[in-house]
Design an enzyme around this catalytic site. Structure first.
Site, short mmCIF file in Angstrom:
data_model
loop_
_atom_site.label_atom_id
_atom_site.label_comp_id
_atom_site.label_asym_id
_atom_site.label_seq_id
_atom_site.Cartn_x
_atom_site.Cartn_y
_atom_site.Cartn_z
N LYS A 126 -12.35 -0.94 0.72
CA LYS A 126 -11.56 -0.04 -0.13
C LYS A 126 -12.27 0.03 -1.49
O LYS A 126 -13.27 0.74 -1.60
CB LYS A 126 -10.10 -0.50 -0.16
CG LYS A 126 -9.51 -0.52 1.28
CD LYS A 126 -8.03 -0.62 1.34
CE LYS A 126 -7.50 -0.97 2.72
NZ LYS A 126 -7.64 0.08 3.73
N THR A 143 5.10 4.60 9.53
CA THR A 143 4.39 3.94 8.43
C THR A 143 5.33 3.71 7.26
O THR A 143 5.25 2.69 6.58
CB THR A 143 3.18 4.81 8.00
OG1 THR A 143 2.43 5.13 9.17
CG2 THR A 143 2.28 4.08 7.02
N THR A 185 -17.87 -12.19 17.96
CA THR A 185 -18.12 -10.78 17.63
C THR A 185 -19.40 -10.68 16.80
O THR A 185 -19.74 -11.60 16.06
CB THR A 185 -16.89 -10.17 16.89
OG1 THR A 185 -17.09 -8.77 16.76
CG2 THR A 185 -16.68 -10.76 15.53
N HIS A 216 -5.50 -4.18 -1.44
CA HIS A 216 -5.40 -3.00 -2.31
C HIS A 216 -5.59 -3.34 -3.78
O HIS A 216 -5.26 -2.53 -4.66
CB HIS A 216 -4.06 -2.29 -2.09
CG HIS A 216 -3.98 -1.69 -0.72
ND1 HIS A 216 -4.57 -0.48 -0.41
CD2 HIS A 216 -3.47 -2.17 0.44
CE1 HIS A 216 -4.38 -0.23 0.87
NE2 HIS A 216 -3.73 -1.24 1.42
N SER A 262 0.79 -1.23 0.00
CA SER A 262 0.00 0.00 0.00
C SER A 262 0.82 1.29 0.00
O SER A 262 0.34 2.31 -0.46
CB SER A 262 -0.94 0.01 1.19
OG SER A 262 -0.22 0.15 2.38
C1 LIG Z 1 -2.43 -4.59 3.20
C2 LIG Z 1 -3.59 -4.37 4.09
N1 LIG Z 1 -4.22 -5.43 4.62
C3 LIG Z 1 -5.28 -5.28 5.44
C4 LIG Z 1 -5.76 -4.02 5.75
C5 LIG Z 1 -6.94 -3.90 6.66
O1 LIG Z 1 -8.11 -3.80 5.91
P1 LIG Z 1 -9.40 -3.05 6.54
O2 LIG Z 1 -9.19 -1.60 6.34
O3 LIG Z 1 -10.56 -3.63 5.81
O4 LIG Z 1 -9.41 -3.42 7.99
C6 LIG Z 1 -5.14 -2.89 5.23
C7 LIG Z 1 -5.67 -1.52 5.56
O5 LIG Z 1 -5.25 -0.52 5.12
C8 LIG Z 1 -4.03 -3.06 4.38
O6 LIG Z 1 -3.38 -2.01 3.87
#
Ligand SMILES: Cc1ncc(COP(=O)(O)O)c(C=O)c1O
Length: 404
Positions: free
Chosen positions: A247, A362, A276, A216, A188
């Site tokens: 997304k 990040t 949950t 992504h 990402s």
């Molecule tokens: C590579 C990756 N996996 C999983 C997620 C988590 O997904 P979610 O936003 O649906 O919790 C993200 C979130 O940005 C991500 O970048």
């Protein structure tokens, strides 16, 4: 212990390192994407959002909105329970069928987010498969890292996208140990793409399962939006494909798609799935509408790719440095945390452009950036406004320009 003092001093540390996160207070405008109203102490004003992960604008797609409204009218607001205790709604069942079909797998299982799907699945596999070794790409997302940690199995980190390193690490491991290779398709922050085929070849050679996070990429690549693995004809070579509904599909929730036995195993043992409340039926209904739309429509994907190409060429023409990559993510490189934050603030306050600065941890220090995500709904005028603003700021901020 003085808890309040402790909290404040930890937060002070974040402030000092320039890592304290400030949220932009936005109200998305239905039908006007990528426009939003920004609220500040001084009042409110319109902004154009340039960093949304609603990559295709499906969160505003009329068929998605209609499906969600209809489901609320039909079923009410919440699911009313966990999946096991009264919370499985027919929309969940239909959504799981839709996802299994999208990825060409026997089954799919939905979770409350992509984060939870990674965490629960990897954690459960790590805990339950005796002697499992998980080979994890060094740049895997926090949700995968946390899942593997929670699995408490042996973990081997291989250099990002480095097949030689993965091969060496697989070869060095106990040949009899069960193995799983966990990686992403589109990463990402840099927008680079994993060599999926070659990783699957290594997995076959070493008898390993494969776990691919396509968060992504789902909705955006492949003829039906099944992700990079679909585009490359590799879906059947992956043991587990994981994705998000939050997304490109524009709603919320996460999932895995895999064999009947594997999904049933996670359904039956993963605490992050079992204990949950299930997703609201309206979210499931919206996700179904979005997935169905993107399975048959290429319009959004083509328009999106065209916008990405156009932005890149405009940035090139202006000498604004951006990281080349084969995906839709356009990282405009600043390389300095304070300047990155400053540019983002000025864009927001003076140009009504919202791009969140991406700083350490990040991304590594000195690679601070603006992560720009064009969508099919950004107009030519939006692009010109953005690149014009960056052009001005690059001069004011004495930042290096890319050499043509
Ligand atoms: C590579 C990756 N996996 C999983 C997620 C988590 O997904 P979610 O936003 O649906 O919790 C993200 C979130 O940005 C991500 O970048």
């Amino acid at each position: 212990m003085d808890f309040e003092a402790f909290f404040k001093s930890e937060l002070g540390g974040l402030h000092e390192e320039g890592r304290y996160r400030v949220f932009a207070d936005l109200e998305r405008q239905q039908g006007q994407f990528p426009r939003a109203t920004r609220y500040t102490e001084a009042g409110s004003h319109d902004v154009t959002v340039w960093c949304s992960n609603d990559y295709l604008g499906m969160g505003q797609n009329p068929s998605v909105i209609a499906a969600m409204k209809e489901a609320i009218d039909h079923c009410g607001a919440g699911a009313g329970g966990t999946r096991n205790i009264s919370g499985t709604n027919h929309y969940h069942v239909l959504l799981e069928q839709e996802l299994a079909d999208l990825h060409g797998k026997e089954s799919a299982l939905i979770f409350t987010s992509g984060y939870i799907s990674n965490w629960a699945t990897l954690g459960t596999l790590g805990q339950k498969i005796p002697g499992l070794i998980i080979f994890s790409d060094a740049l895997n997302h926090a949700s995968m890292i946390e899942g593997i940690r929670y699995g408490r199995c042996e973990k081997v980190i291989w250099k990002h996208n480095d097949l030689k390193d993965l091969e060496a690490k697989l070869a060095a491991a106990d040949p009899k140990a069960p193995k799983l290779i966990a990686f992403e398709s589109v990463y990402s922050m840099d927008g680079d793409i994993a060599p999926i085929k070659e990783i699957c070849d290594l997995a076959d050679r070493f008898g390993a399962m494969t776990y691919l996070d396509e968060v992504h990429a789902v909705g955006m690549y492949g003829p039906r939006g099944g992700g990079v693995a679909e585009r490359e004809g590799l879906m059947d070579r992956l043991t587990i494909i994981e994705g998000t509904l939050g997304k490109a599909f524009g709603v919320m929730g996460g999932y895995i798609a895999a064999s009947n036995a594997l999904c049933d195993f996670i359904r039956s043992f993963a605490s992050g799935f079992i204990f949950t409340t299930a997703l609201p039926p309206s979210l499931a209904a919206g996700a179904i509408a979005s997935i169905r739309h993107l399975k048959s429509s290429q319009l959004e994907r083509f328009a999106h790719q065209e916008r990405v190409r156009r932005l890149r060429s405009m940035l090139d023409a202006s000498g604004i440095p951006h990281m080349p990559n084969p995906s839709h993510i356009v990282p405009v490189m600043v390389g300095d945390a304070a300047k990155c934050k400053w540019i983002s603030d000025i864009l927001l306050d003076n140009f009504n452009i919202y791009v969140q600065p991406i700083n350490y941890p990040t991304v590594p220090k000195k690679t601070e950036r603006l992560r720009i995500t064009p969508t099919p709904l950004h107009s030519d005028a939006d692009l010109e406004h953005l690149v014009g603003a960056l052009h001005q700021l690059w001069s004011r901020c004495a930042l290096a320009r890319a050499v043509a």
